[in-house]
Design a protein around this motif. Structure first.
Motif, short mmCIF file in Angstrom:
data_model
loop_
_atom_site.label_atom_id
_atom_site.label_comp_id
_atom_site.label_asym_id
_atom_site.label_seq_id
_atom_site.Cartn_x
_atom_site.Cartn_y
_atom_site.Cartn_z
N PRO A 337 -23.58 -27.90 -23.54
CA PRO A 337 -23.62 -26.52 -23.03
C PRO A 337 -23.08 -26.45 -21.61
CG PRO A 337 -25.82 -27.44 -23.03
CD PRO A 337 -24.95 -28.45 -23.71
N GLU A 338 -22.53 -25.29 -21.25
CA GLU A 338 -21.94 -25.11 -19.92
C GLU A 338 -22.97 -24.83 -18.85
OE1 GLU A 338 -19.06 -22.05 -20.27
OE2 GLU A 338 -17.72 -23.19 -21.59
N LEU A 361 -37.86 -23.98 -28.77
CA LEU A 361 -36.53 -24.51 -29.06
C LEU A 361 -35.66 -24.32 -27.82
CD1 LEU A 361 -34.66 -25.70 -31.28
CD2 LEU A 361 -33.94 -23.36 -31.78
N ARG A 362 -35.07 -25.42 -27.33
CA ARG A 362 -34.24 -25.37 -26.13
C ARG A 362 -32.93 -26.10 -26.37
NH1 ARG A 362 -36.47 -27.09 -20.57
NH2 ARG A 362 -34.37 -26.33 -20.13
N LEU A 363 -31.87 -25.50 -25.84
CA LEU A 363 -30.55 -26.14 -25.87
C LEU A 363 -30.23 -26.58 -24.44
CD1 LEU A 363 -27.93 -26.90 -27.33
CD2 LEU A 363 -27.09 -24.58 -26.85
N GLU A 364 -29.92 -27.88 -24.26
CA GLU A 364 -29.70 -28.42 -22.93
C GLU A 364 -28.71 -29.59 -23.00
OE1 GLU A 364 -33.70 -29.28 -21.97
OE2 GLU A 364 -33.86 -30.97 -23.35
N GLY A 369 -24.25 -36.24 -21.00
CA GLY A 369 -23.41 -35.06 -20.80
C GLY A 369 -23.15 -34.26 -22.05
N GLY A 370 -23.59 -34.76 -23.19
CA GLY A 370 -23.43 -34.02 -24.43
C GLY A 370 -24.53 -32.98 -24.62
N GLY A 371 -24.61 -32.45 -25.81
CA GLY A 371 -25.61 -31.43 -26.09
C GLY A 371 -26.90 -32.04 -26.63
#
Length: 399
Positions: A337-338, A361-364, A369-371
């Motif tokens: 993610p950016e 639920l979290r996107l980080e 450095g990947g998702g």
């Protein structure tokens, strides 16, 4: 008058049950006043009995009313109960001193060195008991309000979860209907039309039936491709492969369908391994489906949008007091993610589903450095199932 109204509205905003506390305290003050007025005849022989009753009772009520009018709004303006207690003690002490100074000349206790202290302690105890009872009743009402609010929130989350399930069901139905009426139906119509044509030619006495062998073989391959690419994927949309066996089996089946160019790994933590060893499939089916569909969405996004060629799924079970929580982390080596808290698109419905079950639920970004998609989901471990049932489903899954 307007300032008093504004103050009371502020009090109600800070302490909704202040009115209840004031009402209970006032009732107790009146009862306390009646009690001390009845005992006033034992304090003095100077006054007429009726006058003494009215003086002691009325003075106790008035001073108590002033105490309530000052104490309740002040306590409502602060949130700490310790500060409320200190305010109540100080104001009760002051009002009891005023009451003692006004009542002492009318009693015979003034000749006793402890007479004033007796009247002061009596007033202090009565006023504190009256206000403390008001605080207690108000606190009980507040607790009931909080419990009711929690129930409303829980009911709202349940309704949202049901609505989300209904929307998900409609989404899956639409996907299945579109693909059945589109690609699958079109290709079946083509094959059926070709077979009818071959049947007509053969019935008409075609001189060389063998010439249709390559065509029939092509149609057979087409049907096999249709079964593999469309029927199987539609079946997975309705119910993921391996979901009835366990979370690990379903995730493994999901990753096995990826292209060979994508390296995949499923790691189970020691606690999860122990649960699987003892309970076979510890995660209830409803929670299992949440994990499977969330993992599928995360893997799809990692490959499609992040350009990842390596995906690792780590599953562990955590014990927090009496509650079990499933900890799932899906890491990839894509672009990631950016931002630290990126907006969710397709994952939004999965987060809503997890939150409706008390999870998150979290996107980080991961350390490389990947998702990373991090899913936390409370669950209640299921009891072990019959071994014969497990073996039968395992054999069916392996086929």
């Amino acid at each position: 008058m307007a300032q008093v109204t504004t103050l009371w509205e502020t009090v109600r905003g800070r302490w909704p049950r202040a009115r209840i506390a004031a009402l209970v305290a006032a009732i107790n003050t009146v009862a306390f006043s009646a009690l001390v007025a009845e005992q006033a005849t034992e304090w003095s022989s100077r006054w007429e009995t009726a006058a003494l009753l009215w003086w002691v009772g009325g003075l106790t009520v008035v001073i108590g009313a002033v105490l309530i009018i000052i104490t309740i709004p002040l306590c409502a303006l602060v949130a700490s109960w310790w500060i409320r207690i200190i305010i109540t003690l100080l104001l009760s002490a002051v009002q009891s001193s005023v009451r003692t100074a006004l009542l002492l000349p009318a009693t015979t206790l003034e000749r006793d060195t402890h007479g004033g202290l007796t009247i002061w302690v009596t007033g202090m105890s009565g006023y504190l008991l009256a206000i403390a009872t008001g605080f207690l009743v108000a606190a009980l009402f507040e607790r009931e309000d909080r419990e009711r609010a929690l129930r409303r929130d829980e009911e709202a989350r349940t309704r949202e979860a049901v609505s989300e399930l209904e929307r998900e069901e409609l989404r899956v139905r639409k996907i299945v209907a579109d693909r059945l009426h589109g690609t699958v139906q079109h290709r079946l119509v083509v094959v059926a039309g070709g077979l009818d044509q071959v049947a007509d030619r053969l019935m008409a006495g075609d001189d060389d039936p063998a010439q249709w062998a390559p065509t029939l073989r092509d149609w057979a391959l087409d049907l096999d491709e249709l079964r593999e690419e469309h029927v199987r994927s539609l079946s997975h949309s309705l119910f993921p492969s391996g979901a009835d066996l366990g979370t690990y089996e379903a995730i493994r089946a999901l990753l096995d369908r990826l292209p060979p160019t994508v390296a995949t790994t499923v790691d189970l933590g020691p606690t999860m391994k122990e649960l699987i060893r003892t309970l076979r499939a510890p995660l209830p089916l409803q929670d299992r489906l949440v994990v499977i569909y969330t993992t599928e969405e995360a893997v799809t996004n990692a490959i499609k949008h992040g350009g990842a060629d390596r995906v690792t799924v780590r599953v562990e079970a955590l014990k927090r007091g009496t509650e079990w929580v499933l900890d799932v982390r899906i890491d990839d080596n894509g672009t990631g993610p950016e931002s630290e808290d990126p907006p969710l698109s397709g994952l939004a419905r999965h987060r809503a589903r997890a939150e409706s079950r008390g999870g998150s639920l979290r996107l980080e970004r991961n350390d490389e450095g990947g998702g990373r998609l991090h899913l936390m989901l409370p669950f209640v471990p299921e009891s072990p199932r019959n071994d014969d049932e497990i073996l039968q489903k395992q054999e069916k899954f392996d086929e």
